[in-house]
Scaffold this motif. Structure first.
Motif, PDB file in Angstrom:
ATOM      1  N   ALA A 282       1.480   3.253  -7.107  1.00 58.67           N
ATOM      2  CA  ALA A 282       0.598   2.878  -5.991  1.00 58.67           C
ATOM      3  C   ALA A 282       0.259   4.144  -5.193  1.00 58.67           C
ATOM      4  N   SER A 283      -0.711   4.032  -4.301  1.00 66.41           N
ATOM      5  CA  SER A 283      -1.104   5.179  -3.475  1.00 66.41           C
ATOM      6  C   SER A 283       0.023   5.535  -2.503  1.00 66.41           C
ATOM      7  N   VAL A 284      -0.057   6.707  -1.910  1.00 62.80           N
ATOM      8  CA  VAL A 284       0.922   7.122  -0.905  1.00 62.80           C
ATOM      9  C   VAL A 284       0.925   6.129   0.250  1.00 62.80           C
ATOM     10  N   THR A 285      -0.242   5.698   0.688  1.00 65.38           N
ATOM     11  CA  THR A 285      -0.329   4.714   1.767  1.00 65.38           C
ATOM     12  C   THR A 285       0.381   3.424   1.373  1.00 65.38           C
ATOM     13  N   GLU A 286       0.095   2.907   0.189  1.00 65.01           N
ATOM     14  CA  GLU A 286       0.712   1.657  -0.268  1.00 65.01           C
ATOM     15  C   GLU A 286       2.216   1.817  -0.459  1.00 65.01           C
ATOM     16  N   GLN A 287       2.638   2.935  -1.029  1.00 62.68           N
ATOM     17  CA  GLN A 287       4.074   3.147  -1.216  1.00 62.68           C
ATOM     18  C   GLN A 287       4.784   3.262   0.129  1.00 62.68           C
ATOM     19  N   THR A 288       4.216   4.005   1.051  1.00 67.41           N
ATOM     20  CA  THR A 288       4.848   4.157   2.366  1.00 67.41           C
ATOM     21  C   THR A 288       4.961   2.803   3.050  1.00 67.41           C
ATOM     22  N   GLN A 289       3.896   2.007   3.049  1.00 66.10           N
ATOM     23  CA  GLN A 289       3.952   0.691   3.691  1.00 66.10           C
ATOM     24  C   GLN A 289       4.972  -0.210   3.002  1.00 66.10           C
ATOM     25  N   GLY A 290       5.013  -0.181   1.684  1.00 60.18           N
ATOM     26  CA  GLY A 290       5.991  -0.980   0.950  1.00 60.18           C
ATOM     27  C   GLY A 290       7.419  -0.591   1.290  1.00 60.18           C
ATOM     28  N   ILE A 291       7.668   0.697   1.398  1.00 60.59           N
ATOM     29  CA  ILE A 291       9.003   1.186   1.764  1.00 60.59           C
ATOM     30  C   ILE A 291       9.364   0.733   3.174  1.00 60.59           C
ATOM     31  N   LEU A 292       8.447   0.868   4.103  1.00 59.44           N
ATOM     32  CA  LEU A 292       8.728   0.475   5.486  1.00 59.44           C
ATOM     33  C   LEU A 292       8.983  -1.025   5.585  1.00 59.44           C
ATOM     34  N   ASP A 293       8.282  -1.823   4.791  1.00 64.17           N
ATOM     35  CA  ASP A 293       8.547  -3.266   4.753  1.00 64.17           C
ATOM     36  C   ASP A 293       9.963  -3.530   4.240  1.00 64.17           C
ATOM     37  N   LYS A 294      10.389  -2.801   3.212  1.00 64.86           N
ATOM     38  CA  LYS A 294      11.749  -2.948   2.683  1.00 64.86           C
ATOM     39  C   LYS A 294      12.777  -2.531   3.731  1.00 64.86           C
ATOM     40  N   ILE A 295      12.504  -1.442   4.440  1.00 65.93           N
ATOM     41  CA  ILE A 295      13.417  -0.981   5.483  1.00 65.93           C
ATOM     42  C   ILE A 295      13.547  -2.037   6.571  1.00 65.93           C
ATOM     43  N   ASP A 296      12.436  -2.620   6.998  1.00 65.01           N
ATOM     44  CA  ASP A 296      12.488  -3.699   7.997  1.00 65.01           C
ATOM     45  C   ASP A 296      13.398  -4.828   7.530  1.00 65.01           C
ATOM     46  N   ALA A 297      13.247  -5.254   6.273  1.00 67.70           N
ATOM     47  CA  ALA A 297      14.038  -6.368   5.740  1.00 67.70           C
ATOM     48  C   ALA A 297      15.519  -6.001   5.629  1.00 67.70           C
ATOM     49  N   LEU A 298      15.822  -4.804   5.138  1.00 67.40           N
ATOM     50  CA  LEU A 298      17.222  -4.389   5.004  1.00 67.40           C
ATOM     51  C   LEU A 298      17.889  -4.231   6.362  1.00 67.40           C
ATOM     52  N   LEU A 299      17.187  -3.667   7.321  1.00 70.72           N
ATOM     53  CA  LEU A 299      17.755  -3.535   8.667  1.00 70.72           C
ATOM     54  C   LEU A 299      18.004  -4.907   9.288  1.00 70.72           C
ATOM     55  N   ALA A 300      17.083  -5.834   9.107  1.00 68.69           N
ATOM     56  CA  ALA A 300      17.283  -7.194   9.632  1.00 68.69           C
ATOM     57  C   ALA A 300      18.514  -7.830   9.001  1.00 68.69           C
ATOM     58  N   GLU A 301      18.666  -7.659   7.704  1.00 68.77           N
ATOM     59  CA  GLU A 301      19.837  -8.201   7.006  1.00 68.77           C
ATOM     60  C   GLU A 301      21.132  -7.611   7.564  1.00 68.77           C
ATOM     61  N   ALA A 302      21.089  -6.344   7.965  1.00 62.04           N
ATOM     62  CA  ALA A 302      22.272  -5.671   8.496  1.00 62.04           C
ATOM     63  C   ALA A 302      22.460  -5.895   9.992  1.00 62.04           C
ATOM     64  N   GLY A 303      21.561  -6.667  10.612  1.00 65.15           N
ATOM     65  CA  GLY A 303      21.689  -6.967  12.041  1.00 65.15           C
ATOM     66  C   GLY A 303      21.056  -5.936  12.947  1.00 65.15           C
ATOM     67  N   SER A 304      19.955  -5.350  12.500  1.00 67.54           N
ATOM     68  CA  SER A 304      19.307  -4.319  13.299  1.00 67.54           C
ATOM     69  C   SER A 304      17.792  -4.387  13.114  1.00 67.54           C
ATOM     70  N   SER A 305      17.108  -3.335  13.577  1.00 63.46           N
ATOM     71  CA  SER A 305      15.651  -3.249  13.453  1.00 63.46           C
ATOM     72  C   SER A 305      15.227  -1.795  13.579  1.00 63.46           C
ATOM     73  N   LYS A 306      13.957  -1.549  13.363  1.00 66.56           N
ATOM     74  CA  LYS A 306      13.443  -0.175  13.407  1.00 66.56           C
ATOM     75  C   LYS A 306      13.602   0.472  14.787  1.00 66.56           C
ATOM     76  N   GLU A 307      13.765  -0.324  15.825  1.00 65.22           N
ATOM     77  CA  GLU A 307      13.986   0.224  17.158  1.00 65.22           C
ATOM     78  C   GLU A 307      15.328   0.952  17.258  1.00 65.22           C
ATOM     79  N   ASN A 308      16.228   0.690  16.303  1.00 63.01           N
ATOM     80  CA  ASN A 308      17.578   1.257  16.335  1.00 63.01           C
ATOM     81  C   ASN A 308      17.819   2.314  15.258  1.00 63.01           C
ATOM     82  N   ILE A 309      16.747   2.864  14.712  1.00 56.65           N
ATOM     83  CA  ILE A 309      16.900   3.924  13.716  1.00 56.65           C
ATOM     84  C   ILE A 309      17.259   5.225  14.428  1.00 56.65           C
ATOM     85  N   LEU A 310      18.308   5.861  13.929  1.00 60.10           N
ATOM     86  CA  LEU A 310      18.735   7.146  14.479  1.00 60.10           C
ATOM     87  C   LEU A 310      18.086   8.316  13.748  1.00 60.10           C
TER      88      LEU A 310
END
Length: 116
Positions: free
Chosen positions: A34-62
């Motif tokens: 996929a394009s860089v834009t599509e890959q980046t958005q897909g990754i960020l969506d995965k990060i959102d889901a994994l952080l939610a599963e772990a009890g967090s969100s993107k607001e708490n990324i160090l």
């Protein structure tokens, strides 16, 4: 004593490791080719889901570590990243160029966060 917890674990790696309030995500990639834009958005969506599963969100990324297969894609990746990061909550970040697992991957992002 705090225990280390591992989620989505295979013989090679875990997608999420937590220790106390700390959350470590494995390097995330998206649909190869996929394009860089599509890959980046897909990754960020995965990060959102994994952080939610772990009890967090993107607001708490160090910290975020971003690998690009080509630094020529820096601006394209940043356009997606900048729209995703909450205002006033940007984490520390490094971005470098490196060959990724396959030539079809253009972006990989590693995250360290804390629980909400």
């Amino acid at each position: 004593m705090t225990e280390i917890e591992r989620h989505h674990t295979s013989e090679r790696m875990s997608q999420i490791v937590t220790y106390g309030n700390m959350i470590y995500l494995a390097g995330q990639v998206a649909a190869p080719g996929a394009s860089v834009t599509e890959q980046t958005q897909g990754i960020l969506d995965k990060i959102d889901a994994l952080l939610a599963e772990a009890g967090s969100s993107k607001e708490n990324i160090l910290q975020a570590i971003i690998w690009l297969a080509s630094m020529d894609d820096f601006a394209e990746m940043n356009a997606v990243w900048d729209a995703w990061v909450p205002a006033g909550k940007a984490p520390t970040r490094a971005c470098g160029g490196a060959p990724l697992a396959t030539p079809d991957y253009k972006v990989e992002i590693i995250i360290t966060a804390v629980r909400s």
